[in-house]
Design a protein around this motif. Structure first.
Motif, short mmCIF file in Angstrom:
data_model
loop_
_atom_site.label_atom_id
_atom_site.label_comp_id
_atom_site.label_asym_id
_atom_site.label_seq_id
_atom_site.Cartn_x
_atom_site.Cartn_y
_atom_site.Cartn_z
N GLY A 246 0.83 -1.19 0.00
CA GLY A 246 0.00 0.00 0.00
C GLY A 246 0.87 1.24 0.00
N ARG A 247 0.48 2.23 0.77
CA ARG A 247 1.25 3.47 0.83
C ARG A 247 2.28 3.46 1.96
N TYR A 248 2.66 2.27 2.40
CA TYR A 248 3.62 2.12 3.50
C TYR A 248 4.86 1.37 3.02
N ALA A 249 6.02 1.91 3.33
CA ALA A 249 7.28 1.20 3.14
C ALA A 249 7.80 0.87 4.54
N TYR A 250 8.30 -0.34 4.73
CA TYR A 250 8.78 -0.69 6.07
C TYR A 250 10.17 -1.33 5.98
#
Length: 283
Positions: free
Chosen positions: A229-233
């Motif tokens: 989604g709109r998350y990088a981890y």
């Protein structure tokens, strides 16, 4: 008829040779009479049985008072006796297919739909993390809108150039191994994916709350980068003793993998909750 010395005598005169032709004719006549008697008797017996059966069939169609019972197979209802078509309206079905349920990924791929608050507890709740039979203790946590300050090397510039909005970090430890995971938030899925693909350098480890400084001062540690989604981890993990991590240190890899798996599930769950709420509110 009398018997003398010359043997038996035949005929009216009592003498002479017997009339064999006459005797044969008489025998044949008797045989014919017996055959006709047998045939006639059989026909009479057959007729008698037929009469009895006919009487029995007729009797079964009568009630005790001598009238017709009206309940035999020959008395089928006429066409006018059958029920007519119902006047009730038939059920109708819409030819328009129902709209598909919302896709949870849509709700964590764009800031315009992903409206749930972004906090440490929203992604990393509680004081411990349990994954199967492995329990990790949560250490220090941190949240900031200054994305570059949470990184080492080139990763800070990469996050900034791709429009990073904020970074949430949390550290977990177990048996001398510590891993910090950082969640970078973007406006769109494309930005997050690009940041993860360009990742260089790495996340800065977060010590405190019982976890000593680790993965600093040149120590070799394991680093990962992913997006959903709109998350990088991102993760950085190693030994709290300062020992370098090698490919054979499966325990370090296991902690990092558990944290990335947990974070992915948290992001996905965030989308599922918002999609479910949207489906419930739809008219």
């Amino acid at each position: 008829m009398s018997f003398g010395q010359g043997g038996p005598s035949w005929g009216p005169g009592g003498t002479g040779t017997p009339d064999w032709a006459a005797l044969a004719e008489a025998s044949a006549a008797r045989t014919r009479r017996k055959r006709w008697l047998m045939i006639g008797g059989g026909a009479l017996a057959t007729a008698a049985v037929a009469a009895i059966v006919a009487t029995a069939v007729i009797s079964t169609n009568k009630d005790d008072s001598g009238g017709s019972s009206g309940k035999n197979a020959s008395e089928l209802p006429s066409a006018t006796d059958l029920p007519s078509q119902s006047t009730q309206p038939e059920p109708s079905f819409s030819s328009v297919a129902p709209a598909p349920p919302p896709d949870p990924k849509d709700y964590i791929s764009d800031v315009r739909k992903d409206r749930a608050p972004v906090t440490v507890d929203a992604f990393f709740p509680g004081k411990k993390l349990t994954m199967g039979d492995r329990v990790y203790t949560k250490g220090a946590t941190h949240r900031t809108t200054k994305c570059a300050t949470t990184t080492q090397g080139a990763l800070g510039t990469i996050l900034t150039n791709n429009g990073c909005d904020q970074v949430v970090r949390a550290t977990y430890s177990r048996s001398g191994v510590a891993v910090t995971i950082g969640l970078a938030v973007f406006e769109t899925e494309a930005q997050a994916k690009k940041a993860a693909q360009q990742a260089s350098g790495g996340l800065a480890s977060l010590s405190g709350a019982g976890v000593p400084t680790f993965c600093r001062g040149g120590a070799v540690c394991r680093r990962t980068a992913n997006s959903y989604g709109r998350y990088a981890y991102f993760t950085v993990g190693g030994f709290t003793s300062g020992k370098n991590v090698t490919k054979g240190d499966k325990n370090v890899f296991a902690v990092g993998d558990d944290l990335t798996d947990f974070t992915f599930r948290q992001i996905r769950h965030r989308g599922e909750v918002q999609a479910s709420a949207a489906a419930t509110a739809a008219p």
